[in-house]
Design an enzyme around this catalytic site. Sequence first.
Site, PDB file in Angstrom:
ATOM      1  N   GLU A   1       0.835  -1.209   0.000  1.00  0.00           N
ATOM      2  CA  GLU A   1       0.000   0.000   0.000  1.00  0.00           C
ATOM      3  C   GLU A   1       0.869   1.258   0.000  1.00  0.00           C
ATOM      4  O   GLU A   1       1.838   1.349   0.731  1.00  0.00           O
ATOM      5  CB  GLU A   1      -0.898   0.020   1.246  1.00  0.00           C
ATOM      6  CG  GLU A   1      -1.882  -1.133   1.314  1.00  0.00           C
ATOM      7  CD  GLU A   1      -2.938  -1.094   0.211  1.00  0.00           C
ATOM      8  OE1 GLU A   1      -3.089  -0.039  -0.429  1.00  0.00           O
ATOM      9  OE2 GLU A   1      -3.602  -2.134   0.010  1.00  0.00           O
TER      10      GLU A   1
ATOM     11  N   CYS B   1      -7.478  -2.173   8.185  1.00  0.00           N
ATOM     12  CA  CYS B   1      -6.088  -2.165   7.681  1.00  0.00           C
ATOM     13  C   CYS B   1      -5.597  -0.739   7.444  1.00  0.00           C
ATOM     14  O   CYS B   1      -4.486  -0.377   7.845  1.00  0.00           O
ATOM     15  CB  CYS B   1      -5.973  -3.011   6.415  1.00  0.00           C
ATOM     16  SG  CYS B   1      -6.182  -4.772   6.773  1.00  0.00           S
TER      17      CYS B   1
ATOM     18  N   HIS C   1      -1.234  -5.640   1.605  1.00  0.00           N
ATOM     19  CA  HIS C   1      -2.402  -6.518   1.529  1.00  0.00           C
ATOM     20  C   HIS C   1      -2.054  -7.765   0.717  1.00  0.00           C
ATOM     21  O   HIS C   1      -1.359  -7.672  -0.294  1.00  0.00           O
ATOM     22  CB  HIS C   1      -3.577  -5.795   0.842  1.00  0.00           C
ATOM     23  CG  HIS C   1      -4.513  -5.128   1.796  1.00  0.00           C
ATOM     24  ND1 HIS C   1      -4.750  -3.763   1.771  1.00  0.00           N
ATOM     25  CD2 HIS C   1      -5.300  -5.632   2.791  1.00  0.00           C
ATOM     26  CE1 HIS C   1      -5.640  -3.475   2.721  1.00  0.00           C
ATOM     27  NE2 HIS C   1      -5.984  -4.579   3.352  1.00  0.00           N
TER      28      HIS C   1
HETATM   29  N1  PCA Z   1      -8.072  -7.176   6.274  1.00  0.00           N
HETATM   30  C1  PCA Z   1      -9.006  -6.139   6.650  1.00  0.00           C
HETATM   31  C2  PCA Z   1      -8.903  -6.024   8.123  1.00  0.00           C
HETATM   32  C3  PCA Z   1      -8.251  -7.283   8.584  1.00  0.00           C
HETATM   33  C4  PCA Z   1      -7.645  -7.852   7.362  1.00  0.00           C
HETATM   34  O1  PCA Z   1      -6.872  -8.835   7.315  1.00  0.00           O
HETATM   35  C5  PCA Z   1      -8.790  -4.839   5.850  1.00  0.00           C
HETATM   36  O2  PCA Z   1      -8.350  -4.908   4.707  1.00  0.00           O
HETATM   37  O3  PCA Z   1      -9.063  -3.753   6.372  1.00  0.00           O
END
Ligand code: PCA
Length: 198
Positions: free
Chosen positions: A78, A141, A165
């Site tokens: 990100e 996240c 992610h």
């Molecule tokens: N993904 C979520 C919250 C926990 C996770 O593993 C997100 O992308 O916000």
Amino acid sequence: MKILITGFGAFLTNEENPTREILKLLPKTIKGHPLVTCELPVVFDECFDYLKPVIDNEKPDAIFMLGLAGGRKAITPERVAINMKDTTGSDNNGNLPKDEVIIKGGKNAYFSTLPLRKMESVLKEKHIPVSISNTAGLFVCNNIMYHVLSYIDHNGLDIKAGFVHVPFMDEQEKKEEAFSLPLYDILEAVIDMLKTVL
Ligand code: PCA
């Protein structure tokens, strides 16, 4: 150099989370550098209440945060976290914030300080699907990424930090057509990215 790696467990319809499995599988060191892991609650803001004392005690040189983005077709480092909470599905404590800032008076956004292009290129070389993402969403996240970068900024800490992610893992239940990668490929990708940070 010490790296603190965070991940999450189950949330919404995801009964498993590859990032929790990765925390269990990571080695204790890479090239002699210690790795410390921490699973965070999938709860807005509490995720940071939980992590803050770990940062203070461990004094890491880098914080590498992981989360699941089911439906994405690549590992996605990100670029940016924004000062906003907004969701249609509640977190694990039933919170359902709409159009709420994370920190009143906080900066609008923070950029990742991880070496995004290097992380992208090492994975590309190995033909692991990767692309830099320009939104971490507005769920938990983004929330943890914003809190951590804001804390580092406000306290003048010398810590590199950012969020990655990952897609679903093959080993978990999901809609059949959803993209996924084998857990061990995701683990290898995480280790490769950690090496670029070291
Ligand atoms: N993904 C979520 C919250 C926990 C996770 O593993 C997100 O992308 O916000």
